[in-house]
Design a protein around this motif. Structure first.
Motif, PDB file in Angstrom:
ATOM      1  N   GLU A   1      60.198  36.840   5.553  1.00  0.00           N
ATOM      2  CA  GLU A   1      60.129  35.679   5.110  1.00  0.00           C
ATOM      3  C   GLU A   1      60.630  34.730   5.248  1.00  0.00           C
ATOM      4  OE1 GLU A   1      61.126  36.678   0.850  1.00  0.00           O
ATOM      5  OE2 GLU A   1      61.418  38.812   1.215  1.00  0.00           O
ATOM      6  N   ALA A   2      60.316  33.374   6.269  1.00  0.00           N
ATOM      7  CA  ALA A   2      60.015  32.483   6.774  1.00  0.00           C
ATOM      8  C   ALA A   2      60.403  31.437   6.440  1.00  0.00           C
ATOM      9  CB  ALA A   2      59.437  32.529   8.004  1.00  0.00           C
ATOM     10  N   PHE A   3      61.899  30.696   6.984  1.00  0.00           N
ATOM     11  CA  PHE A   3      62.219  28.944   6.528  1.00  0.00           C
ATOM     12  C   PHE A   3      62.350  28.363   7.467  1.00  0.00           C
ATOM     13  CE2 PHE A   3      63.254  32.259   3.554  1.00  0.00           C
ATOM     14  CZ  PHE A   3      63.358  31.735   2.231  1.00  0.00           C
ATOM     15  N   TYR A   4      62.828  26.890   6.984  1.00  0.00           N
ATOM     16  CA  TYR A   4      62.841  25.946   8.157  1.00  0.00           C
ATOM     17  C   TYR A   4      64.575  25.546   8.803  1.00  0.00           C
ATOM     18  CZ  TYR A   4      63.666  21.781  10.717  1.00  0.00           C
ATOM     19  OH  TYR A   4      64.086  20.382  11.043  1.00  0.00           O
ATOM     20  N   LEU A   5      65.097  25.808   9.911  1.00  0.00           N
ATOM     21  CA  LEU A   5      66.294  25.893   9.885  1.00  0.00           C
ATOM     22  C   LEU A   5      66.460  25.172  11.309  1.00  0.00           C
ATOM     23  CD1 LEU A   5      69.571  26.715   9.621  1.00  0.00           C
ATOM     24  CD2 LEU A   5      69.418  28.441  10.853  1.00  0.00           C
ATOM     25  N   ASP A   6      67.240  23.724  10.933  1.00  0.00           N
ATOM     26  CA  ASP A   6      67.731  23.395  12.145  1.00  0.00           C
ATOM     27  C   ASP A   6      69.034  23.564  12.130  1.00  0.00           C
ATOM     28  OD1 ASP A   6      68.631  21.245  14.373  1.00  0.00           O
ATOM     29  OD2 ASP A   6      66.229  20.710  14.469  1.00  0.00           O
ATOM     30  N   TYR A   7      70.093  23.955  12.686  1.00  0.00           N
ATOM     31  CA  TYR A   7      71.205  23.902  13.149  1.00  0.00           C
ATOM     32  C   TYR A   7      72.067  22.326  13.578  1.00  0.00           C
ATOM     33  CZ  TYR A   7      71.974  29.053  14.437  1.00  0.00           C
ATOM     34  OH  TYR A   7      71.776  29.980  14.586  1.00  0.00           O
ATOM     35  N   CYS A   8      71.198  21.418  13.500  1.00  0.00           N
ATOM     36  CA  CYS A   8      71.720  19.601  13.387  1.00  0.00           C
ATOM     37  C   CYS A   8      71.278  19.465  12.400  1.00  0.00           C
ATOM     38  CB  CYS A   8      71.233  19.334  14.866  1.00  0.00           C
ATOM     39  SG  CYS A   8      71.606  20.026  16.301  1.00  0.00           S
TER      40      CYS A   8
ATOM     41  N   GLY B   1      66.419  31.514  14.897  1.00  0.00           N
ATOM     42  CA  GLY B   1      65.214  31.678  16.247  1.00  0.00           C
ATOM     43  C   GLY B   1      65.226  32.383  16.134  1.00  0.00           C
ATOM     44  N   ALA B   2      63.466  33.091  14.897  1.00  0.00           N
ATOM     45  CA  ALA B   2      63.423  33.704  15.278  1.00  0.00           C
ATOM     46  C   ALA B   2      61.469  33.746  15.774  1.00  0.00           C
ATOM     47  CB  ALA B   2      63.253  34.532  13.773  1.00  0.00           C
ATOM     48  N   SER B   3      61.595  32.154  15.847  1.00  0.00           N
ATOM     49  CA  SER B   3      60.001  31.643  16.820  1.00  0.00           C
ATOM     50  C   SER B   3      60.026  32.076  18.133  1.00  0.00           C
ATOM     51  CB  SER B   3      60.484  30.218  16.831  1.00  0.00           C
ATOM     52  OG  SER B   3      61.393  29.489  17.769  1.00  0.00           O
TER      53      SER B   3
ATOM     54  N   ASP C   1      55.678  28.016  13.992  1.00  0.00           N
ATOM     55  CA  ASP C   1      56.191  29.887  13.845  1.00  0.00           C
ATOM     56  C   ASP C   1      56.905  29.943  12.418  1.00  0.00           C
ATOM     57  OD1 ASP C   1      55.942  28.795  16.841  1.00  0.00           O
ATOM     58  OD2 ASP C   1      58.095  27.772  17.091  1.00  0.00           O
ATOM     59  N   ILE C   2      56.884  29.179  11.732  1.00  0.00           N
ATOM     60  CA  ILE C   2      57.369  30.181  10.445  1.00  0.00           C
ATOM     61  C   ILE C   2      55.758  30.487   9.999  1.00  0.00           C
ATOM     62  CG2 ILE C   2      57.153  29.014   8.007  1.00  0.00           C
ATOM     63  CD1 ILE C   2      59.440  26.828   9.040  1.00  0.00           C
TER      64      ILE C   2
ATOM     65  N   ALA D   1      64.323  34.845   8.587  1.00  0.00           N
ATOM     66  CA  ALA D   1      64.234  34.215   9.513  1.00  0.00           C
ATOM     67  C   ALA D   1      63.670  33.256   9.662  1.00  0.00           C
ATOM     68  CB  ALA D   1      62.426  35.006  10.417  1.00  0.00           C
ATOM     69  N   THR D   2      63.993  32.237  10.570  1.00  0.00           N
ATOM     70  CA  THR D   2      64.230  30.726  10.672  1.00  0.00           C
ATOM     71  C   THR D   2      63.662  30.624  11.659  1.00  0.00           C
ATOM     72  OG1 THR D   2      65.989  30.300  11.909  1.00  0.00           O
ATOM     73  CG2 THR D   2      66.493  30.647   9.275  1.00  0.00           C
ATOM     74  N   ALA D   3      62.972  29.265  11.678  1.00  0.00           N
ATOM     75  CA  ALA D   3      61.437  28.760  13.247  1.00  0.00           C
ATOM     76  C   ALA D   3      61.928  27.105  12.631  1.00  0.00           C
ATOM     77  CB  ALA D   3      61.096  29.566  12.953  1.00  0.00           C
ATOM     78  N   ARG D   4      62.104  26.123  13.649  1.00  0.00           N
ATOM     79  CA  ARG D   4      61.992  25.429  13.281  1.00  0.00           C
ATOM     80  C   ARG D   4      60.649  23.960  13.489  1.00  0.00           C
ATOM     81  NH1 ARG D   4      64.829  22.156  18.097  1.00  0.00           N
ATOM     82  NH2 ARG D   4      64.065  23.913  18.745  1.00  0.00           N
TER      83      ARG D   4
END
Length: 182
Positions: A61-68, A22-24, A51-52, A44-47
């Motif tokens: 270093e940023a990555f896509y992450l969606d907890y769903c 949730g780093a967006s 934001d990435i 760090a993650t964002a959707r």
């Protein structure tokens, strides 16, 4: 007990690593940049792609992450562990969302979606990383919950319920991890 900024590892390991979800924006974005400035290797993650890109522009270093999306959780863990040689010093679960509305108006599907993002996704990511930290004999897990997990307010029932459940689960996990170095 050491804080995130303190090292609990041997002097030979100077570069500590952390996943921050949730780093967006908000707390997650601030923490990602602050820990990077303190010398941490931040994942760090964002959707959203923009934001990435913004995180990457700041050298994070940023990555896509969606907890769903369990596949995005698995991909994140695999990518980070590949880059760190299978180690991780800290996890900061922070990503979440709130949907307002009266409890009586919440469709079951909306409540399930709230729990998927704010509870089950956190659990999935955490349980994938606990064995890594156990093997290395140390690690820190921080969950950014909410006061609404302790003191619910009207029209925030779904969010409050997800955070209350998270509080209970993670307090149990803390007891279970006692003595493990995590």
């Amino acid at each position: 007990m050491a804080t995130l900024g303190e090292t609990t590892n041997s002097p030979a390991r100077k570069l500590r690593s952390i996943i921050i979800t949730g780093a967006s924006s908000g707390i997650g974005a601030y923490c990602a940049r602050a820990l990077k400035a303190e010398g941490w290797r931040v994942f760090a993650t964002a959707r959203k792609p923009q934001d990435i890109a913004a995180l990457e522009a700041d050298g994070i270093e940023a990555f896509y992450l969606d907890y769903c999306e369990p596949d995005s959780i698995a991909s994140l863990v695999a990518a980070v562990l590949d880059r760190t040689g299978g180690r991780l010093d800290a996890l900061f679960n922070n990503g979440a969302y709130a949907q307002p509305g009266a409890v009586e108006d919440l469709p079951v599907a909306a409540l399930k979606q709230q729990f998927e993002a704010n509870f089950f996704g956190w659990h999935d990511l955490t349980r994938r990383l606990v064995p890594v930290m156990r093997r290395q004999g140390d690690g820190r897990i921080v969950h950014c919950s909410s006061i609404l997990g302790l003191v619910p307010v009207r029209f925030r029932g779904a969010y409050s319920a997800s955070k209350h459940a998270l509080e209970a689960l993670m307090l149990c996990q803390r007891q279970e991890l006692a003595g493990s170095g995590v």
